[in-house]
Design an enzyme around this catalytic site. Sequence first.
Site, short mmCIF file in Angstrom:
data_model
loop_
_atom_site.label_atom_id
_atom_site.label_comp_id
_atom_site.label_asym_id
_atom_site.label_seq_id
_atom_site.Cartn_x
_atom_site.Cartn_y
_atom_site.Cartn_z
N ASP A 67 -34.34 -104.67 -30.32
CA ASP A 67 -34.33 -103.71 -29.21
C ASP A 67 -33.16 -103.92 -28.27
O ASP A 67 -32.43 -104.91 -28.37
CB ASP A 67 -35.66 -103.79 -28.43
CG ASP A 67 -36.05 -105.22 -28.09
OD1 ASP A 67 -35.20 -106.12 -28.17
OD2 ASP A 67 -37.22 -105.45 -27.75
N ASN A 136 -48.53 -108.08 -22.33
CA ASN A 136 -49.48 -107.00 -22.64
C ASN A 136 -49.60 -106.76 -24.14
O ASN A 136 -50.12 -105.73 -24.57
CB ASN A 136 -49.05 -105.70 -21.92
CG ASN A 136 -47.66 -105.23 -22.35
OD1 ASN A 136 -47.05 -105.82 -23.25
ND2 ASN A 136 -47.16 -104.18 -21.73
N HIS A 138 -47.05 -106.43 -26.27
CA HIS A 138 -46.00 -105.63 -26.90
C HIS A 138 -45.15 -106.47 -27.85
O HIS A 138 -45.03 -107.68 -27.68
CB HIS A 138 -45.14 -104.87 -25.88
CG HIS A 138 -44.14 -105.67 -25.10
ND1 HIS A 138 -44.07 -105.63 -23.72
CD2 HIS A 138 -43.15 -106.50 -25.50
CE1 HIS A 138 -43.09 -106.40 -23.31
NE2 HIS A 138 -42.51 -106.94 -24.36
N GLU A 143 -44.65 -100.69 -26.36
CA GLU A 143 -45.64 -100.91 -25.31
C GLU A 143 -47.01 -100.39 -25.75
O GLU A 143 -47.10 -99.55 -26.65
CB GLU A 143 -45.21 -100.16 -24.04
CG GLU A 143 -43.87 -100.62 -23.46
CD GLU A 143 -43.96 -101.94 -22.69
OE1 GLU A 143 -44.89 -102.75 -22.97
OE2 GLU A 143 -43.11 -102.17 -21.83
C1 GLP Z 1 -39.17 -108.50 -23.97
C2 GLP Z 1 -38.61 -108.24 -25.37
C3 GLP Z 1 -39.54 -108.72 -26.44
C4 GLP Z 1 -40.02 -110.11 -26.09
C5 GLP Z 1 -40.89 -110.05 -24.86
C6 GLP Z 1 -41.38 -111.41 -24.39
O1 GLP Z 1 -39.67 -107.41 -23.32
N1 GLP Z 1 -38.29 -106.88 -25.61
O2 GLP Z 1 -38.89 -108.69 -27.68
O3 GLP Z 1 -40.78 -110.64 -27.14
O4 GLP Z 1 -40.18 -109.46 -23.81
O5 GLP Z 1 -40.38 -112.06 -23.67
P1 GLP Z 1 -40.37 -113.59 -23.37
O6 GLP Z 1 -40.07 -114.27 -24.66
O7 GLP Z 1 -39.25 -113.78 -22.38
O8 GLP Z 1 -41.69 -113.94 -22.82
#
Ligand code: GLP
Length: 244
Positions: A67, A136, A138, A143
């Site tokens: 992404d 959440n 995702h 989402e």
């Molecule tokens: C972001 C990314 C995800 C990631 C998630 C968790 O929104 N788009 O790919 O897995 O957050 O992030 P973190 O690893 O910083 O907790």
Amino acid sequence: MKVYIVKDYHEMSKKAASIIAVQAAMDPDSVLGLATGSTPVGAYEYLRKWSEEGTLDFSGIRTVNLDEYKGIAKESDQSYYHFMRENLFDHINVKEENTYIPDGEKEDIDAVCRDYEALIRKLGGVDLQLLGIGRNGHIGFNEPSETFPGECHCVDLAESTIEANKRFFESAEDVPRQAYTMGIGTIMNAKKILLLASGEDKAEAMYQTMCGPITPRVPASVLRLHRDVTIIADEAAMAKAGTR
Ligand code: GLP
């Protein structure tokens, strides 16, 4: 689904890096699906280290990222383009032309998503997809919603995601409101999936993912339908799911 519960972030990172390294060694032309966020940073550190020591060769590897924020300049410190260079690409011998990330500078949503989906198909699909998980539930930027989105698309970020990701920006107002992401279908098409989770703030998401209903309200829950998923989670992230 294989689940490894490890002690902490460090152990999770080392194990994840080992799995990615084995993939790269067994199939030097692999297509690796990569993720951003804090979760994979430790694994990327190991890959950099092993690469610098000469143990790992990425010269034939192709990468596709999950992404990217929409409306962010590539060179911005907060872009995932920048993140990947800083945390991995600039330190390993992957060829720059073999690294792909959705183009967040482009406004033409249909073209960006169609081209990215076509690119993944042209590469022959993703061999190993690395995933973190949002609080959440995702994955990528898929989402919670009423349906599982199939292909690459543009999403409106949930308030909780903006809140969680504002730590990388000056303030919550600076977090882009939209992002391009692989769809759930794109992710599910990967031959293998590796999901990482660390910390107590992921415990509820992991519980819902592993023990709750399979529902687009918890996007990661769909992974239970994939035939080759490995989860590496630390004890804190498994505090709710691991005991059941
Ligand atoms: C972001 C990314 C995800 C990631 C998630 C968790 O929104 N788009 O790919 O897995 O957050 O992030 P973190 O690893 O910083 O907790």
